[in-house]
Scaffold this motif. Structure first.
Motif, PDB file in Angstrom:
ATOM      1  N   ARG A 283       0.832  -1.211   0.000  1.00 53.00           N
ATOM      2  CA  ARG A 283       0.000   0.000   0.000  1.00 53.00           C
ATOM      3  C   ARG A 283       0.864   1.257   0.000  1.00 53.00           C
ATOM      4  N   GLU A 284       1.940   1.266   0.792  1.00 48.65           N
ATOM      5  CA  GLU A 284       2.817   2.432   0.844  1.00 48.65           C
ATOM      6  C   GLU A 284       3.436   2.714  -0.525  1.00 48.65           C
TER       7      GLU A 284
ATOM      8  N   GLN B 184       0.754   3.950  -3.050  1.00 48.75           N
ATOM      9  CA  GLN B 184       0.389   5.331  -2.750  1.00 48.75           C
ATOM     10  C   GLN B 184       1.463   6.297  -3.240  1.00 48.75           C
ATOM     11  N   LYS B 185       2.728   5.917  -3.048  1.00 49.17           N
ATOM     12  CA  LYS B 185       3.830   6.767  -3.496  1.00 49.17           C
ATOM     13  C   LYS B 185       3.849   6.858  -5.024  1.00 49.17           C
TER      14      LYS B 185
ATOM     15  N   TYR C  94       1.303   6.592  -7.032  1.00 50.38           N
ATOM     16  CA  TYR C  94       0.185   7.438  -7.450  1.00 50.38           C
ATOM     17  C   TYR C  94       0.515   8.915  -7.222  1.00 50.38           C
ATOM     18  N   GLN C  95       1.143   9.235  -6.103  1.00 48.08           N
ATOM     19  CA  GLN C  95       1.539  10.618  -5.833  1.00 48.08           C
ATOM     20  C   GLN C  95       2.523  11.126  -6.887  1.00 48.08           C
TER      21      GLN C  95
END
Length: 325
Positions: free
Chosen positions: A190-191, A194-195, A197-198
């Motif tokens: 997940r981390e 998320q990174k 996507y950012q």
């Protein structure tokens, strides 16, 4: 949205002593600028073969036998070696499967960044390379003092982020991620996603995301393509793949994952086994495992057709409503 890359009728064969085996058969789709498109399906369905084709990374016995790959209107399959060198990593880069094991174990992270920059003429000296590498490590939340460490000194998740930083080093327009979270626990997965996507929102690149985990893909992607035995059988907005699948195989994949909300439901597997690509029968490749197969399914191979805006399916008897039983 304008198209960044377009795949038209792509077919890839593996040449064996027993003849050609078609691993990818007549696949067509596109990725828009700034879009995340996913490819899902069982192991061996052709996902990674497509990914390698987009950068022409295949080596014998693999052979791109048919089709076109257009990147901003340029035919990738017609590029010479010099054009390919400029195209790879500068315009399209890739995070390979088991990426955390792709780093050279006897070279520091700093040297491996230098190798990238020097090979593509992106820096004038080692000092500039170090500064660029530190900037990339900051982007993926790794302390810059770790630049001179060796890969074995990093955890699996940190190595994965280093590889992502390297893939973004030349600011590509398309990032291909081939099962980038394999062997990582769900928290680290997940981390990392998320990174990614950012970073996509920050730099505006497109992503082709490949995995067998449909539930993971739904959270990240704008559209999802479902692969089965070398063919694209459904392409739809990500939320609709789970809530309103049209192809029986897509429906079966959705039933194979547990729900995170609501009442507990029994997971159901897809009966039968994947197709032997050396012995492809007539008709639909999924017919022997399909609960909606008819006699025509065993005779005529369905083509991928548009059934509504932004929805494509290759099925003679597509599901019209969500099936709850």
């Amino acid at each position: 949205m304008s198209k960044l890359i377009e795949i038209r009728n792509l077919s890839v064969d593996y040449v064996t002593f027993d003849g050609r085996v078609r691993a990818v058969n007549d696949v067509s789709f596109h990725i828009n600028k700034g879009e995340i498109v996913g490819l899902a399906g069982e192991s061996g369905c052709g996902k990674s073969t497509i990914a390698y084709s987009l950068m022409r990374l295949h080596r014998p016995p693999a052979l791109i036998s048919e089709g076109k790959i257009l990147f901003e209107g340029r035919d990738v399959l017609a590029m010479n070696e010099e054009q390919l060198r400029n195209f790879r990593w500068k315009e399209t880069s890739m995070v390979f499967q088991s990426a955390m094991n792709c780093l050279n174990p006897v070279k520091t992270i700093e040297y491996q960044f230098w190798d990238i920059f020097e090979a593509h003429g992106m820096v004038k000296d080692r000092k500039e390379s170090i500064e660029k590498a530190k900037e990339l490590l900051r982007i993926v939340d790794i302390p810059t003092e770790r630049l001179f460490d060796y890969p074995h000194q990093f955890s699996g998740g940190m190595r994965q982020r280093v590889v992502i930083a390297m893939a973004l080093a030349l600011k590509p327009k398309l990032l291909i991620m081939d099962e980038p979270t394999t062997a990582l626990d769900v928290v680290v997965q997940r981390e990392i996603l998320q990174k990614v996507y950012q970073l996509k929102e920050q730099f505006g690149f497109s992503i082709l995301f490949i995995t067998h985990d449909l539930s993971l893909m739904v959270e990240l992607c704008d559209r999802i393509g479902i692969m089965y035995s070398g063919q694209l059988v459904e392409l739809a907005p990500s939320k609709e793949i789970l809530s309103m699948p049209l192809h029986p195989y897509a429906h079966g994949l959705g039933d194979s994952f547990p729900t995170l909300h609501g009442e507990l439901q029994e997971m159901k597997g897809i009966p039968g086994t994947p197709l032997d690509l050396k012995n492809v029968p007539e008709g639909c490749r999924f017919a022997p495992r399909c609960f909606k197969a008819t006699e025509s399914c065993k005779i005529v191979d369905p083509k991928l057709i548009s059934v509504s805006e932004n929805r494509w399916v290759a099925c003679h008897t597509p599901l019209e409503i969500q099936i709850n039983n």
